[in-house]
Motif scaffolding. Structure first.
Motif, mmCIF file in Angstrom:
data_model
loop_
_atom_site.group_PDB
_atom_site.id
_atom_site.type_symbol
_atom_site.label_atom_id
_atom_site.label_comp_id
_atom_site.label_asym_id
_atom_site.label_seq_id
_atom_site.Cartn_x
_atom_site.Cartn_y
_atom_site.Cartn_z
ATOM 1 N N UNK A 1 0.844 -1.168 0.000
ATOM 2 C CA UNK A 1 0.000 0.000 0.000
ATOM 3 C C UNK A 1 0.888 1.228 0.000
ATOM 4 N N UNK A 2 0.656 2.083 -0.962
ATOM 5 C CA UNK A 2 1.332 3.374 -1.016
ATOM 6 C C UNK A 2 0.337 4.453 -0.592
ATOM 7 N N UNK A 3 0.816 5.425 0.173
ATOM 8 C CA UNK A 3 -0.061 6.499 0.657
ATOM 9 C C UNK A 3 0.714 7.797 0.542
ATOM 10 N N UNK A 4 0.164 8.735 -0.213
ATOM 11 C CA UNK A 4 0.802 10.051 -0.289
ATOM 12 C C UNK A 4 -0.240 11.121 -0.078
ATOM 13 N N UNK A 5 0.224 12.254 0.418
ATOM 14 C CA UNK A 5 -0.651 13.389 0.653
ATOM 15 C C UNK A 5 -0.261 14.507 -0.294
ATOM 16 N N UNK A 6 -1.235 15.021 -1.014
ATOM 17 C CA UNK A 6 -1.030 16.170 -1.894
ATOM 18 C C UNK A 6 -1.797 17.341 -1.283
ATOM 19 N N UNK A 7 -1.612 18.537 -1.792
ATOM 20 C CA UNK A 7 -2.393 19.658 -1.257
ATOM 21 C C UNK A 7 -3.908 19.456 -1.412
ATOM 22 N N UNK A 8 -4.323 18.648 -2.387
ATOM 23 C CA UNK A 8 -5.750 18.456 -2.645
ATOM 24 C C UNK A 8 -6.356 17.223 -1.978
ATOM 25 N N UNK A 9 -5.525 16.173 -1.731
ATOM 26 C CA UNK A 9 -6.114 14.913 -1.268
ATOM 27 C C UNK A 9 -5.058 13.964 -0.725
ATOM 28 N N UNK A 10 -5.540 12.903 -0.106
ATOM 29 C CA UNK A 10 -4.703 11.762 0.239
ATOM 30 C C UNK A 10 -4.905 10.753 -0.877
ATOM 31 N N UNK A 11 -3.824 10.153 -1.370
ATOM 32 C CA UNK A 11 -3.892 9.206 -2.484
ATOM 33 C C UNK A 11 -3.374 7.856 -1.998
ATOM 34 N N UNK A 12 -4.208 6.828 -2.149
ATOM 35 C CA UNK A 12 -3.847 5.472 -1.746
ATOM 36 C C UNK A 12 -3.752 4.610 -2.990
ATOM 37 N N UNK A 13 -2.712 3.794 -3.062
ATOM 38 C CA UNK A 13 -2.522 2.871 -4.172
ATOM 39 C C UNK A 13 -2.198 1.504 -3.579
ATOM 40 N N UNK A 14 -2.996 0.485 -3.948
ATOM 41 C CA UNK A 14 -2.799 -0.856 -3.394
ATOM 42 C C UNK A 14 -2.651 -1.860 -4.525
ATOM 43 N N UNK A 15 -1.685 -2.749 -4.384
ATOM 44 C CA UNK A 15 -1.532 -3.872 -5.305
ATOM 45 C C UNK A 15 -2.237 -5.070 -4.675
ATOM 46 N N UNK A 16 -3.316 -5.484 -5.294
ATOM 47 C CA UNK A 16 -4.081 -6.622 -4.786
ATOM 48 C C UNK A 16 -4.183 -7.651 -5.900
ATOM 49 N N UNK A 17 -3.180 -8.511 -5.996
ATOM 50 C CA UNK A 17 -3.135 -9.489 -7.090
ATOM 51 C C UNK A 17 -4.389 -10.348 -7.152
ATOM 52 N N UNK A 18 -4.798 -10.642 -8.358
ATOM 53 C CA UNK A 18 -5.908 -11.551 -8.655
ATOM 54 C C UNK A 18 -7.275 -10.994 -8.293
ATOM 55 N N UNK A 19 -7.353 -9.724 -7.883
ATOM 56 C CA UNK A 19 -8.648 -9.128 -7.587
ATOM 57 C C UNK A 19 -9.041 -8.149 -8.679
ATOM 58 N N UNK A 20 -10.292 -8.225 -9.067
ATOM 59 C CA UNK A 20 -10.830 -7.259 -10.012
ATOM 60 C C UNK A 20 -11.508 -6.144 -9.232
ATOM 61 N N UNK A 21 -11.660 -4.993 -9.854
ATOM 62 C CA UNK A 21 -12.262 -3.837 -9.196
ATOM 63 C C UNK A 21 -13.625 -4.188 -8.602
ATOM 64 N N UNK A 22 -14.421 -4.962 -9.343
ATOM 65 C CA UNK A 22 -15.767 -5.304 -8.860
ATOM 66 C C UNK A 22 -15.759 -6.316 -7.715
ATOM 67 N N UNK A 23 -14.627 -6.926 -7.409
ATOM 68 C CA UNK A 23 -14.517 -7.869 -6.295
ATOM 69 C C UNK A 23 -14.057 -7.187 -5.013
ATOM 70 N N UNK A 24 -13.852 -5.876 -5.083
ATOM 71 C CA UNK A 24 -13.361 -5.121 -3.934
ATOM 72 C C UNK A 24 -14.450 -4.235 -3.360
ATOM 73 N N UNK A 25 -14.311 -3.933 -2.085
ATOM 74 C CA UNK A 25 -15.216 -3.029 -1.400
ATOM 75 C C UNK A 25 -14.365 -1.996 -0.665
#
Length: 64
Positions: A1-25
């Motif tokens: 999980x990567x987490x960075x803060x910009x002046x506008x927002x917090x941005x999270x990026x996660x590598x979740x192998x074998x999961x499709x967007x519709x399989x996540x909540x």
């Protein structure tokens, strides 16, 4: 999980192998806790196989 803060927002990026967007909540609880959950199908296991290392699990839960 990567987490960075910009002046506008917090941005999270996660590598979740074998999961499709519709399989996540993705939810925010109590206006402060980010919950990312997903579950992937477990491969059918052959009883004759001998595993030496397993790095992927059958589900994910990440909380911040």
């Amino acid at each position: 999980m990567d987490w960075k803060e910009t002046p506008e927002a917090h941005v999270f990026k996660a590598d979740l192998p074998a999961l499709k967007k519709e399989e996540m909540n993705v939810e925010v609880e109590d206006d402060r806790i980010l919950q990312i959950r997903g579950e992937k199908n477990v491969e059918k296991e052959d009883k004759n196989d001998k595993w030496h290392r397993v790095e992927s699990s059958s589900g994910y839960t990440i909380s911040f």
